[in-house]
Design a protein around this motif. Structure first.
Motif, PDB file in Angstrom:
ATOM      1  N   UNK A 151      40.392  37.637  42.713  1.00  0.00           N
ATOM      2  CA  UNK A 151      41.041  38.915  42.389  1.00  0.00           C
ATOM      3  C   UNK A 151      41.337  38.960  40.894  1.00  0.00           C
ATOM      4  N   UNK A 152      41.148  40.118  40.299  1.00  0.00           N
ATOM      5  CA  UNK A 152      41.345  40.211  38.858  1.00  0.00           C
ATOM      6  C   UNK A 152      42.070  41.496  38.489  1.00  0.00           C
ATOM      7  N   UNK A 153      42.403  41.620  37.215  1.00  0.00           N
ATOM      8  CA  UNK A 153      43.198  42.743  36.726  1.00  0.00           C
ATOM      9  C   UNK A 153      42.563  43.310  35.463  1.00  0.00           C
ATOM     10  N   UNK A 154      43.320  44.144  34.765  1.00  0.00           N
ATOM     11  CA  UNK A 154      42.859  44.706  33.497  1.00  0.00           C
ATOM     12  C   UNK A 154      42.596  43.633  32.448  1.00  0.00           C
ATOM     13  N   UNK A 155      43.025  42.417  32.716  1.00  0.00           N
ATOM     14  CA  UNK A 155      42.785  41.325  31.773  1.00  0.00           C
ATOM     15  C   UNK A 155      41.300  41.080  31.548  1.00  0.00           C
ATOM     16  N   UNK A 156      40.439  41.538  32.470  1.00  0.00           N
ATOM     17  CA  UNK A 156      39.001  41.360  32.262  1.00  0.00           C
ATOM     18  C   UNK A 156      38.527  42.177  31.059  1.00  0.00           C
ATOM     19  N   UNK A 157      39.169  43.312  30.803  1.00  0.00           N
ATOM     20  CA  UNK A 157      38.819  44.113  29.625  1.00  0.00           C
ATOM     21  C   UNK A 157      39.186  43.372  28.350  1.00  0.00           C
ATOM     22  N   UNK A 158      40.280  42.632  28.386  1.00  0.00           N
ATOM     23  CA  UNK A 158      40.701  41.898  27.194  1.00  0.00           C
ATOM     24  C   UNK A 158      39.746  40.747  26.903  1.00  0.00           C
ATOM     25  N   UNK A 159      39.243  40.114  27.952  1.00  0.00           N
ATOM     26  CA  UNK A 159      38.213  39.081  27.756  1.00  0.00           C
ATOM     27  C   UNK A 159      37.001  39.703  27.061  1.00  0.00           C
ATOM     28  N   UNK A 160      36.561  40.852  27.545  1.00  0.00           N
ATOM     29  CA  UNK A 160      35.412  41.527  26.947  1.00  0.00           C
ATOM     30  C   UNK A 160      35.672  41.868  25.481  1.00  0.00           C
ATOM     31  N   UNK A 161      36.899  42.246  25.153  1.00  0.00           N
ATOM     32  CA  UNK A 161      37.238  42.542  23.762  1.00  0.00           C
ATOM     33  C   UNK A 161      37.191  41.284  22.903  1.00  0.00           C
ATOM     34  N   UNK A 162      37.504  40.141  23.500  1.00  0.00           N
ATOM     35  CA  UNK A 162      37.357  38.882  22.772  1.00  0.00           C
ATOM     36  C   UNK A 162      35.902  38.610  22.445  1.00  0.00           C
ATOM     37  N   UNK A 163      35.021  38.863  23.401  1.00  0.00           N
ATOM     38  CA  UNK A 163      33.588  38.689  23.172  1.00  0.00           C
ATOM     39  C   UNK A 163      33.105  39.673  22.112  1.00  0.00           C
ATOM     40  N   UNK A 164      33.556  40.913  22.196  1.00  0.00           N
ATOM     41  CA  UNK A 164      33.159  41.936  21.220  1.00  0.00           C
ATOM     42  C   UNK A 164      33.609  41.547  19.818  1.00  0.00           C
ATOM     43  N   UNK A 165      34.832  41.065  19.689  1.00  0.00           N
ATOM     44  CA  UNK A 165      35.339  40.660  18.374  1.00  0.00           C
ATOM     45  C   UNK A 165      34.495  39.536  17.792  1.00  0.00           C
TER      46      UNK A 165
END
Length: 439
Positions: free
Chosen positions: A280-294
């Motif tokens: 189960x996951x949360x909006x934190x998956x978007x923050x991971x993606x932003x880390x990759x984008x950065x």
């Protein structure tokens, strides 16, 4: 990553569709900045081969060319498919994008002559209906300067027409390359706009689930353009979908940790480890993606990448990445700290969007090292990736009908087999049932 990249989409569902698609319904949103954009599933992007969702906009009068070299000069063909009640209000100008279930055209409002984009979605098939429903439910609820704006929508039993802002400024990485000079200050200016949009979405309980550079578009070509978060085909509204498991608040009570999700979806290189592990996951998956984008924006390379999905997924679930090679010696420690705080394996320890905006690197815009020009290294790394991708996939196009994100309802049999091998080889857990424990 390789020639057969695909976008994982959630399985189709009929829930809520009756309320979305009825007979003709049209509504308008009032917006001070009422000029448009183009957003939709796109053709394969030259920088990062996972994205066949990318489409290109063209200036007035220019002919469209897809990445496989085919000219888009068949506007009359698609114009014939448009309902007369739509063409009565909008003049169809050019086809600017295509996806598995949709076409995007540049249009002009007949009365105001303002340019917009219309996304025409086929909704007879369950998969197209699911994508349309997810996107429309979200777009009808959002209004933010850094999120693509829905202007109005025409809904019919077979097709839905979304009138959207037309973003003509290009993708984030295109802007990075075209500048000729790029610093950490430039990076933080872009990321602050993205974070503002993501924070807004998370505060509404919306998880995007497919954040990547291709889905971050500039509104216009000018240096002062706002940056827009686009492509909500995989987005979900907390508590509104069948996949939502219920409240799961973090210790800080943040709004962006409220809902726990379970559908495996997203673009592989940007998917958080908990998604791959089917937790189960949360909006934190978007923050991971932003880390990759950065990481990508600052270096032109990817933190997690491999032709083999098995190796790629294994690296992600182990959190194995490094700051090795150019331009990392020239990147500030604050920038690296920002990335590291977005890429911990434990989602509870990741920065929220609100926390990320307040990170010292973003706040100070890396004042101590903001004048170091990273453009040469970034461009070289991007060109190297492009060359490698071309040699591996000389005929990669979107003709297969795949899109660049993944979801159980739309994996081909080959992809399913690859995913099963991935799970066995990487030690990932099988899908598990989440049990919510009230706080």
């Amino acid at each position: 990553m390789g020639c057969g990249n695909s976008k994982v989409l959630p399985g189709a569902s009929n829930k809520g569709y009756v309320s979305v698609v009825q007979s003709l319904v049209a509504f308008s949103k009032v917006d001070d900045d009422n000029e448009p954009k183009k957003r939709m599933e796109k053709q394969r992007h030259p920088w990062f081969s996972t994205s066949i969702n990318n489409f290109q906009t063209a200036s007035n009068g220019q002919q469209q060319t897809l990445s496989d070299g085919r000219h888009q000069d068949k506007v009359p063909t698609y114009k014939d498919k448009f309902d007369p009640r739509v063409t009565a209000r909008y003049d169809i100008k050019a086809l600017i994008g295509r996806g598995s279930f949709s076409r995007v055209v540049r249009v002009e409002h007949r009365a105001t002559r303002q340019p917009f984009a219309i996304k025409m979605m086929e909704v007879e098939a369950p998969e197209g209906r699911e994508v349309c429903t997810s996107e429309l439910v979200v777009l009808q609820r959002v209004s933010h300067s850094n999120v693509i704006q829905l202007i109005e929508v025409f809904q019919f039993p077979q097709r839905v027409y979304m009138v959207l802002e037309l973003a003509t400024g290009g993708e984030l990485l295109d802007r990075v390359v075209s500048r000729g000079h790029f610093t950490e200050r430039d990076a933080t200016q872009a990321l602050r706009m993205v974070l503002a949009g993501v924070e807004y979405l998370h505060n509404l309980g919306i998880t995007h689930r497919d954040l990547k550079p291709e889905n971050l578009l500039y509104y216009h070509p000018g240096a002062d353009s706002r940056l827009l978060v686009t492509d909500f085909g995989l987005a979900t509204f907390g508590g509104a979908g069948s996949e939502v498991l219920g409240p799961d608040r973090s210790s800080d009570g943040g709004a962006d940790r409220t809902w726990s999700l379970r559908t495996t979806c997203g673009t592989p290189e940007y998917m958080a480890p908990e998604v791959l592990q089917r937790k189960p996951y949360s909006c934190a998956v978007d923050m991971w993606a932003l880390g990759v984008i950065t990481y990508i924006v600052l270096s032109g390379s990817m933190p997690f990448e491999d032709d083999s999905r098995m190796v790629l997924y294994r690296a992600i679930v182990r959190g194995k990445y490094s700051f090795y090679g150019d331009p990392w010696p020239s990147v500030s420690n604050l920038a690296k700290d920002f990335i590291q705080r977005l890429l911990p394996l434990d989602p509870a320890t990741r920065l929220t969007a609100s926390q990320a905006i307040r990170h010292p690197w973003v706040v100070t815009m890396a004042a101590s090292s903001s004048m170091r020009n990273l453009h040469r290294s970034i461009s070289q790394n991007l060109r190297q990736r492009t060359s490698q991708s071309s040699s591996r996939c000389p005929s990669s196009t979107a003709s297969s009908g795949d899109s660049s994100s993944v979801g159980p309802g739309r994996l081909t049999s080959l992809e399913k087999k690859q995913q099963q091998q991935q799970v066995r080889a990487s030690g990932l857990t099988q899908p598990q049932r989440a049990i919510h424990h009230p706080a």
